[in-house]
Structure formats: C-alpha cells, structure tokens
Design a protein around this motif. Structure first.
Motif, PDB file in Angstrom:
ATOM      1  N   GLN A 145      37.982  24.360  39.626  1.00 51.85           N
ATOM      2  CA  GLN A 145      38.709  25.594  39.912  1.00 51.85           C
ATOM      3  C   GLN A 145      37.810  26.829  39.783  1.00 51.85           C
ATOM      4  OE1 GLN A 145      42.431  25.866  37.762  1.00 51.85           O
ATOM      5  NE2 GLN A 145      42.975  23.742  38.201  1.00 51.85           N
ATOM      6  N   GLU A 146      36.635  26.629  39.194  1.00 53.85           N
ATOM      7  CA  GLU A 146      35.650  27.709  39.110  1.00 53.85           C
ATOM      8  C   GLU A 146      34.289  27.184  39.557  1.00 53.85           C
ATOM      9  OE1 GLU A 146      35.785  29.420  35.226  1.00 53.85           O
ATOM     10  OE2 GLU A 146      37.906  29.951  35.383  1.00 53.85           O
ATOM     11  N   LYS A 174      32.339  25.066  49.253  1.00 52.74           N
ATOM     12  CA  LYS A 174      32.963  26.387  49.403  1.00 52.74           C
ATOM     13  C   LYS A 174      32.401  27.103  50.625  1.00 52.74           C
ATOM     14  CE  LYS A 174      33.622  27.251  44.428  1.00 52.74           C
ATOM     15  NZ  LYS A 174      33.189  28.123  43.305  1.00 52.74           N
ATOM     16  N   PRO A 200      39.097  26.875  45.122  1.00 53.04           N
ATOM     17  CA  PRO A 200      38.299  27.895  45.814  1.00 53.04           C
ATOM     18  C   PRO A 200      37.705  27.398  47.129  1.00 53.04           C
ATOM     19  CG  PRO A 200      37.787  27.869  43.472  1.00 53.04           C
ATOM     20  CD  PRO A 200      38.651  26.675  43.737  1.00 53.04           C
ATOM     21  N   GLU A 203      39.952  28.579  49.967  1.00 51.10           N
ATOM     22  CA  GLU A 203      40.529  29.919  49.896  1.00 51.10           C
ATOM     23  C   GLU A 203      40.600  30.602  51.268  1.00 51.10           C
ATOM     24  OE1 GLU A 203      36.413  32.191  48.448  1.00 51.10           O
ATOM     25  OE2 GLU A 203      38.104  31.940  47.075  1.00 51.10           O
TER      26      GLU A 203
END
Length: 408
Positions: A145-146, A174, A200, A203
């Motif tokens: 999540q990060e 990402k 992410p 996103e």
C-alpha cells in the motif's frame, strides 16, 4: 471487436478454462479473440498464440531466482508476442496471470501504453499490485500500500535466493500500469476489489470493478456416477471432498490432514490434487492426483456429500462454486473471498483456522443430507456466477474503454 487475452495457461486449470471459455464466447458472439499462452492445450490454433518454449520458462525461472526479479526476462518470447500483436491489431487486451516465468512485463506494459491499447487487468490473485506476492494476508504484510521491502515471502512463491527486489518491482508496476491511458481493473471478488482500490499501482485506472468468475452450469451439473463411487471405495460412505490443483501445507493441506485425523465411523475424505512426496495419510483418506478432465471433476463433485475449502487465502475459490453447481454444499473459512462463494442455504463458513468448528459444520451437513442444500446451491451459482451474464459484463467494460479512447 478484436480482443487479445494473455495468460500463463490455456484450457488447463481454472484460469486456462476461463481463457478458453471467454475466447469461444467472444468468437460465437460476432467478435474476434485470440489467446496467447505459455503452457496448456491447443484447441483452435487459428485463435491461439503460444508464447516462448519450455526451455525459455526454465531459464526465466532460474534468472528470477538469481536476480530476485520475476517478469523481467523472456526478451525473445515477448518480442515475438509483440510482433504478433502488431499484426493482429487488437482493439483491446486482457491481461490474466503473467507470473509464470514466460513474459517480460516491462516490455509488454510499455507496448500497451505506447500503442494506446485499452487494457483490462484481471486480478486472479494479488501479483499485479504487489512487489511479488500472489497472497499476503497470512503473513499480515500490507507494505504494497506504500512501498514493499523486507518481504516476508521472499522464500515462498516466486522464490528469490539472494535479493529483495520488491521495492523496485512495485515501483515499476506503478509506473508501467500508470502509463496505460485506458486501464480497467477487474477483481474476481468483492474482497479483492476492496484491496485493489487501496493499491497505488492502480491509482490511474479508469475503472476498478468486480466481475465474478463464471461457471458453465450446463457442464458443472449434478452427475452422479455410482460405479466411480464404488471404484473409489466410497460406496455407502459419507464423502468429504477436498480438491486443489496442488497441495502444500500453507495452502490448506495442514487443515485437511488435521480433519482427517478426527474422522470417525463411515466418514471418508476424498483428497484430490497432487501431494508433496513426503505426505502420509491414514486409511480414511482416498487420494487422487490432479485431473484436467472436466467430466471427471464434475463426477467427483457430484458424488461428494460436502465440499471443503481449507485455504485461508482465496481471491475467488472457483472450486467452491463448481462444487455447488454440481449440487454439493460447501464449508470454508471466513477469510479473504471465501465467504462470498457460500450462499445462504449452501453450506457454512467458520472463523479462520477453527478446525473444530469446520468439522462441526461438515457433520451438520452430513446429518442433514446433501439433498437439503442442493437446490439452493444450484440457484446461488446461477444467480451470481452465470457465464453469459458475467461475460457480457466484460464486454461492456471493453466497449467502455474503447469508446473513451475513441472519444478522447
């Protein structure tokens, strides 16, 4: 519409059958679909493209273990796939399992972005939005999540012998997925959709939606074979079915073996799927190897009195839905997507890891009799996992992405 779908396998295992069924449905419906795959069975060579070779897969796997990076090799095989895609000119591409050591992920995703091809990423597991993991809940790791790193699963699936490259791989995903202008993400369960919405990696996706996997209810139907049950030594026995493509201790085998030690009287366990060589079972367990014969699977589901899903980590758990479609109630743990697959009157779900509660629910179904549940099971599957309905949802998504590109 011209569609290219890419998956590790074709026809074999659940995702392989899904690929074949989607291809056949699209081609019957006036569209065109080609499936590109690494392993599996060729059904219609004119609608297929085989990626690479067995040697390439082995080399990719070796380089992955040495480098700690999976999906970064198979340069030649991926180049040939992209050359084929240039000639085929798909209107849209569907990405399924890409973590079978057969494709170069950066090459493929960059191609899709550069060509501005509407793309649907189907989440059959969690690999697309983590550094390397297909599952993470048992390890309690949510670093994806990060930023990944200090990976607790480094020596599990997608093994790395030396290096933790998960931060780099997550950053690449990402960037690469974020560059695809018209990206749709399909989660195969509500639980998985909720996880994907936190990722992410996605996103910039235009759509994140849930479309359940489907079941061909005409194929997966009650089909009782008395001779097979007799042949297996289960005639007159209360049959508890466990089935998987392959078993390991962290994929539910530990639970299955613990339950087998508690069986009594005429209770028998039918354990279907390849077992580790060092596993020993008792006399109440009948073991069968993995089968790719759909007809045999249907007969095994149908002869069972109850089906059990012992895994704690499932993004859909198609075997539960297949069993229910054959009229067999199911018992599972209340973890990940498992409970979504067991409708009211179709069996039970129990707290994660509570083996005594699981055995109690199994025995309740055995005492009630399978017939009490069978109609509910079939109706639940038809209401939620009907093939034509769910494939039409895919078609709507593909058309939406293509329209947005054309209007953009």
């Amino acid at each position: 519409m011209r569609v290219l779908q890419i998956n590790a396998v074709n026809k074999i295992s659940s995702t392989g059958r899904t690929c074949l069924e989607m291809s056949e449905w699209l081609n019957r419906s006036g569209h065109e679909c080609v499936t590109a795959f690494s392993k599996g069975i060729s059904v219609n060579p004119e609608r297929e493209f085989r990626i690479g070779s067995a040697k390439d897969v082995k080399l990719h796997g070796l380089f992955s273990r040495l480098s700690g990076k999976q999906g970064y090799f198979s340069f030649g095989a991926t180049k040939e796939l992209l050359k084929f895609a240039d000639a085929y000119e798909p209107d849209a591409v569907i990405l399924r399992n890409l973590h079978g050591n057969y494709i170069n992920l950066p090459m493929l995703l960059k191609y899709l972005a550069d060509k501005d091809i509407p793309t649907v990423a189907v989440l059959h597991d969690c690999w697309f939005f983590t550094g390397k993991c297909c599952h993470y809940t048992v390890d309690g790791c949510y670093r994806w999540q990060e930023n990944c790193g200090n990976c607790p699963s480094l020596k599990k699936y997608n093994v790395s012998w030396f290096f933790d490259r998960t931060p780099e791989m997550l950053a690449d995903k990402k960037r690469l997925f974020g560059a695809i202008k018209h990206l749709g993400v399909v989660a195969v369960s509500d639980w998985l959709k909720g996880e994907a919405e936190k990722a992410p990696v996605f996103e910039n996706a235009e759509v994140i939606t849930r479309i359940y996997n489907w079941i061909d209810t005409e194929t997966f139907r009650p089909l009782y074979d008395a001779e097979l049950k007799k042949e297996l030594g289960l005639d007159g026995k209360k049959t508890i079915l466990f089935a998987a493509a392959g078993w390991s201790m962290n994929l539910g085998l530990k639970t299955a073996l613990e339950i087998s030690e508690k069986l009594e009287g005429d209770e028998r366990m039918l354990l279907v799927g390849n077992l580790p060589e060092d596993i020993k079972t008792n006399g109440r367990v009948i073991c069968l190897p993995t089968t790719d014969s759909v007809e045999k699977l249907v007969k095994l589901y149908s002869l069972a009195d109850v089906f059990v899903q012992p895994s704690l980590e499932q993004t859909f758990g198609k075997v539960i839905a297949e069993a229910e479609s054959c009229g067999t109630p199911a018992v599972c743990f209340k973890s990940t997507a498992n409970p979504e697959l067991v409708g009211n009157g179709c069996g039970a779900s129990v707290e994660a890891g509570d083996i005594d509660a699981m055995l109690s629910e199994i025995r309740k179904i055995l005492a009630d009799g399978k017939e009490k549940y069978s109609e509910n099971c079939r109706n639940f599957v038809k209401a939620n996992f009907e093939m034509d309905t769910n494939l039409k949802e895919y078609m709507k998504l593909l058309q939406k992405l293509c329209e947005e590109k054309n209007n953009g």
